[in-house]
Design a protein around this motif. Structure first.
Motif, PDB file in Angstrom:
ATOM      1  N   ARG A  23       7.494  -8.528  -2.167  1.00  0.00           N
ATOM      2  CA  ARG A  23       6.678  -7.529  -1.461  1.00  0.00           C
ATOM      3  C   ARG A  23       7.240  -6.129  -1.681  1.00  0.00           C
ATOM      4  N   THR A  24       8.561  -6.001  -1.549  1.00  0.00           N
ATOM      5  CA  THR A  24       9.195  -4.694  -1.709  1.00  0.00           C
ATOM      6  C   THR A  24       9.085  -4.201  -3.148  1.00  0.00           C
ATOM      7  N   ALA A  25       9.393  -5.085  -4.103  1.00  0.00           N
ATOM      8  CA  ALA A  25       9.384  -4.686  -5.517  1.00  0.00           C
ATOM      9  C   ALA A  25       7.982  -4.343  -5.993  1.00  0.00           C
ATOM     10  N   LEU A  26       6.988  -5.149  -5.605  1.00  0.00           N
ATOM     11  CA  LEU A  26       5.614  -4.917  -6.059  1.00  0.00           C
ATOM     12  C   LEU A  26       4.990  -3.709  -5.364  1.00  0.00           C
ATOM     13  N   ALA A  27       5.455  -3.395  -4.149  1.00  0.00           N
ATOM     14  CA  ALA A  27       4.968  -2.194  -3.482  1.00  0.00           C
ATOM     15  C   ALA A  27       5.431  -0.951  -4.230  1.00  0.00           C
ATOM     16  N   ALA A  28       6.639  -1.021  -4.790  1.00  0.00           N
ATOM     17  CA  ALA A  28       7.168   0.111  -5.566  1.00  0.00           C
ATOM     18  C   ALA A  28       6.599   0.147  -6.970  1.00  0.00           C
ATOM     19  N   LEU A  62       1.880 -14.800  -2.180  1.00  0.00           N
ATOM     20  CA  LEU A  62       1.755 -13.588  -1.362  1.00  0.00           C
ATOM     21  C   LEU A  62       0.306 -13.378  -0.921  1.00  0.00           C
ATOM     22  N   ILE A  63      -0.621 -13.617  -1.834  1.00  0.00           N
ATOM     23  CA  ILE A  63      -2.043 -13.476  -1.512  1.00  0.00           C
ATOM     24  C   ILE A  63      -2.439 -14.472  -0.424  1.00  0.00           C
ATOM     25  N   SER A  64      -1.973 -15.703  -0.550  1.00  0.00           N
ATOM     26  CA  SER A  64      -2.305 -16.731   0.444  1.00  0.00           C
ATOM     27  C   SER A  64      -1.773 -16.352   1.820  1.00  0.00           C
ATOM     28  N   ALA A  65      -0.552 -15.810   1.869  1.00  0.00           N
ATOM     29  CA  ALA A  65       0.019 -15.401   3.151  1.00  0.00           C
ATOM     30  C   ALA A  65      -0.793 -14.269   3.760  1.00  0.00           C
ATOM     31  N   GLY A  66      -1.195 -13.304   2.919  1.00  0.00           N
ATOM     32  CA  GLY A  66      -2.023 -12.215   3.417  1.00  0.00           C
ATOM     33  C   GLY A  66      -3.385 -12.699   3.871  1.00  0.00           C
ATOM     34  N   ALA A  67      -3.955 -13.639   3.144  1.00  0.00           N
ATOM     35  CA  ALA A  67      -5.271 -14.178   3.506  1.00  0.00           C
ATOM     36  C   ALA A  67      -5.219 -14.873   4.853  1.00  0.00           C
ATOM     37  N   LEU A 106      -3.763  -6.406  -5.768  1.00  0.00           N
ATOM     38  CA  LEU A 106      -3.502  -7.538  -6.654  1.00  0.00           C
ATOM     39  C   LEU A 106      -4.490  -8.667  -6.399  1.00  0.00           C
ATOM     40  N   ALA A 107      -4.844  -8.856  -5.131  1.00  0.00           N
ATOM     41  CA  ALA A 107      -5.767  -9.940  -4.783  1.00  0.00           C
ATOM     42  C   ALA A 107      -7.138  -9.737  -5.393  1.00  0.00           C
ATOM     43  N   LEU A 108      -7.507  -8.470  -5.613  1.00  0.00           N
ATOM     44  CA  LEU A 108      -8.817  -8.174  -6.177  1.00  0.00           C
ATOM     45  C   LEU A 108      -8.788  -8.099  -7.700  1.00  0.00           C
ATOM     46  N   ASP A 109      -7.595  -8.245  -8.286  1.00  0.00           N
ATOM     47  CA  ASP A 109      -7.480  -8.247  -9.743  1.00  0.00           C
ATOM     48  C   ASP A 109      -8.167  -9.489 -10.308  1.00  0.00           C
ATOM     49  N   GLU A 110      -8.783  -9.347 -11.471  1.00  0.00           N
ATOM     50  CA  GLU A 110      -9.534 -10.456 -12.073  1.00  0.00           C
ATOM     51  C   GLU A 110      -8.680 -11.713 -12.246  1.00  0.00           C
ATOM     52  N   ALA A 111      -7.374 -11.530 -12.471  1.00  0.00           N
ATOM     53  CA  ALA A 111      -6.497 -12.682 -12.693  1.00  0.00           C
ATOM     54  C   ALA A 111      -6.344 -13.540 -11.449  1.00  0.00           C
ATOM     55  N   HIS A 112      -6.593 -12.950 -10.275  1.00  0.00           N
ATOM     56  CA  HIS A 112      -6.350 -13.674  -9.033  1.00  0.00           C
ATOM     57  C   HIS A 112      -7.583 -13.770  -8.142  1.00  0.00           C
ATOM     58  N   VAL A 113      -8.705 -13.235  -8.591  1.00  0.00           N
ATOM     59  CA  VAL A 113      -9.859 -13.126  -7.695  1.00  0.00           C
ATOM     60  C   VAL A 113     -10.393 -14.487  -7.248  1.00  0.00           C
ATOM     61  N   GLN A 114     -10.328 -15.495  -8.098  1.00  0.00           N
ATOM     62  CA  GLN A 114     -10.811 -16.823  -7.705  1.00  0.00           C
ATOM     63  C   GLN A 114      -9.911 -17.430  -6.631  1.00  0.00           C
ATOM     64  N   HIS A 115      -8.605 -17.276  -6.811  1.00  0.00           N
ATOM     65  CA  HIS A 115      -7.672 -17.760  -5.786  1.00  0.00           C
ATOM     66  C   HIS A 115      -7.899 -17.019  -4.478  1.00  0.00           C
ATOM     67  N   THR A 116      -8.109 -15.706  -4.568  1.00  0.00           N
ATOM     68  CA  THR A 116      -8.351 -14.892  -3.380  1.00  0.00           C
ATOM     69  C   THR A 116      -9.603 -15.368  -2.648  1.00  0.00           C
ATOM     70  N   ALA A 117     -10.663 -15.637  -3.404  1.00  0.00           N
ATOM     71  CA  ALA A 117     -11.916 -16.088  -2.796  1.00  0.00           C
ATOM     72  C   ALA A 117     -11.716 -17.393  -2.030  1.00  0.00           C
ATOM     73  N   ARG A 118     -10.950 -18.313  -2.609  1.00  0.00           N
ATOM     74  CA  ARG A 118     -10.683 -19.584  -1.916  1.00  0.00           C
ATOM     75  C   ARG A 118      -9.844 -19.353  -0.661  1.00  0.00           C
ATOM     76  N   ALA A 119      -8.832 -18.499  -0.778  1.00  0.00           N
ATOM     77  CA  ALA A 119      -7.940 -18.256   0.354  1.00  0.00           C
ATOM     78  C   ALA A 119      -8.655 -17.561   1.510  1.00  0.00           C
ATOM     79  N   LEU A 120      -9.645 -16.726   1.173  1.00  0.00           N
ATOM     80  CA  LEU A 120     -10.366 -15.971   2.188  1.00  0.00           C
ATOM     81  C   LEU A 120     -11.672 -16.636   2.624  1.00  0.00           C
ATOM     82  N   ALA A 121     -11.864 -17.888   2.261  1.00  0.00           N
ATOM     83  CA  ALA A 121     -13.109 -18.580   2.609  1.00  0.00           C
ATOM     84  C   ALA A 121     -13.408 -18.560   4.111  1.00  0.00           C
ATOM     85  N   PRO A 122     -12.426 -18.767   4.998  1.00  0.00           N
ATOM     86  CA  PRO A 122     -12.736 -18.700   6.441  1.00  0.00           C
ATOM     87  C   PRO A 122     -13.245 -17.320   6.872  1.00  0.00           C
TER      88      PRO A 122
END
Length: 205
Positions: A23-28, A62-67, A106-122
């Protein structure tokens, strides 16, 4: 039946440390490498790979935790008034996204958007249910199908989250008011709603 082993305390601590360091490294630096993240965690690259297959797997965690936090926010808002629910939801989700904007991006990046959609289904189901309920009781516009209106709300959120200045109060103001506008409220109605509920309007003036 095989016994499921609980991870040792030091393994759990290492995994938590990796996630915090990421989280710290990617924020920077959103492009921070596995080596940088491992060093930030005070661990070797080999130890990091013992917990995560690769950098993408770490980002997905990280995306799953945020979701989970986003989904919990949607579940926690229980007002009867659909307009009020939408305003609270927009404000709280935006405040959460502003604190972890690098993960939101990052969650909205094309590389992760499908995972994000599943994680945010609720959360997506909660928005769709809210739209249908709001259309049914006359709170929201009905010139669009519920599915289309829910999608417009989602797309607006995606657009604003991707902005570099997402942590600024005026951007939160735009996000909340735009969601209400998309749902069919006039700017005067949005003003009245926020004025009547200062807990929402705080930081959205």
């Amino acid at each position: 039946m095989p016994t499921v082993r609980t991870p040792r305390a030091d393994a759990r601590a290492n995994r938590a440390g990796i996630l915090d360091a990421a989280r710290t490294a990617l924020a920077a630096d959103p492009y921070a490498s596995v080596d940088v993240i491992a060093r930030s965690a005070g661990l070797s690259r080999r130890t990091l790979y013992g917990h995560f297959d690769d950098r993408d797997a770490l980002i997905r965690e990280l995306i799953s935790a945020g979701a989970q936090r986003f989904n919990a926010i949607a579940e926690s808002i229980t007002d009867a008034d659909c307009q009020l629910v939408l305003a609270r939801l927009a404000a709280r989700l935006w405040q959460e996204a502003a604190h972890v904007q690098f993960i939101a991006a990052l969650a909205l990046d094309e590389a992760h958007v499908q995972h994000t959609a599943r994680a945010l289904a609720p959360l997506r189901r909660a928005v769709a249910d809210l739209v249908r309920r709001g259309q049914g009781d006359g709170s929201f516009r009905t010139d669009l199908a519920a599915e289309a209106l829910a999608r417009l709300i989602e797309e607006m959120a995606r657009t604003v989250v991707a902005r570099a200045d997402a942590s600024k109060a005026d951007t939160e103001n735009i996000a909340v008011r735009t969601v209400l506008s998309i749902a069919g409220l006039s700017w005067r109605e949005a003003d009245a709603l926020l004025a009547a509920h200062p807990d929402i309007a705080e930081g959205v003036a």
